[in-house]
Design a protein around this motif. Structure first.
Motif, PDB file in Angstrom:
ATOM      1  N   SER A  24       0.835  -1.206   0.000  1.00  0.00           N
ATOM      2  CA  SER A  24       0.000   0.000   0.000  1.00  0.00           C
ATOM      3  C   SER A  24       0.872   1.259   0.000  1.00  0.00           C
ATOM      4  CB  SER A  24      -0.917  -0.009   1.220  1.00  0.00           C
ATOM      5  OG  SER A  24      -1.721   1.137   1.253  1.00  0.00           O
ATOM      6  N   GLN A  43       1.161   4.099  -2.989  1.00  0.00           N
ATOM      7  CA  GLN A  43       1.023   5.538  -2.764  1.00  0.00           C
ATOM      8  C   GLN A  43       2.223   6.295  -3.338  1.00  0.00           C
ATOM      9  OE1 GLN A  43       0.472   5.809   1.471  1.00  0.00           O
ATOM     10  NE2 GLN A  43      -1.741   5.477   1.351  1.00  0.00           N
ATOM     11  N   SER A  90       1.989   6.251  -7.126  1.00  0.00           N
ATOM     12  CA  SER A  90       0.927   7.151  -7.593  1.00  0.00           C
ATOM     13  C   SER A  90       1.396   8.596  -7.567  1.00  0.00           C
ATOM     14  CB  SER A  90      -0.329   6.996  -6.725  1.00  0.00           C
ATOM     15  OG  SER A  90      -0.896   5.721  -6.906  1.00  0.00           O
TER      16      SER A  90
END
Length: 90
Positions: free
Chosen positions: A57, A61, A64
């Motif tokens: 995760s 992030q 992104s």
């Protein structure tokens, strides 16, 4: 003599039943140990999986954010190229 054989047979049956019950209890203990070990391994695996999911995760992030930065740069580079092309035509 028939009564003696019958009582001997009954006694052997009781001994056999007691022996089987004893072995069954030992088998149940072994089974319980195996179940406990498997439950422990399952909990460990779940914890590892959760840890890996959290790491993934965080990586998602970061990627992104990096992707957004690169898209911003591409937009401005394309705009700069169009402006340069317009200036060259003029």
């Amino acid at each position: 003599m028939g009564g003696r054989r019958k009582s001997e047979k009954e006694r052997l049956s009781r001994l056999e039943a007691a022996c089987l019950a004893s072995n069954k209890d030992a088998g149940n203990d072994d089974f319980s140990k195996i179940v406990t070990e498997l439950q422990s391994k399952l909990e460990d695996t779940k914890a590892e999986q959760l840890s890996e999911l959290q790491k993934v995760s965080v990586d998602i992030q970061k990627l992104s954010l990096e992707n957004a930065k690169l898209q911003y740069r591409i937009t401005h580079l394309v705009r700069a190229l169009k402006e340069r092309d317009c200036n060259l035509e003029a």
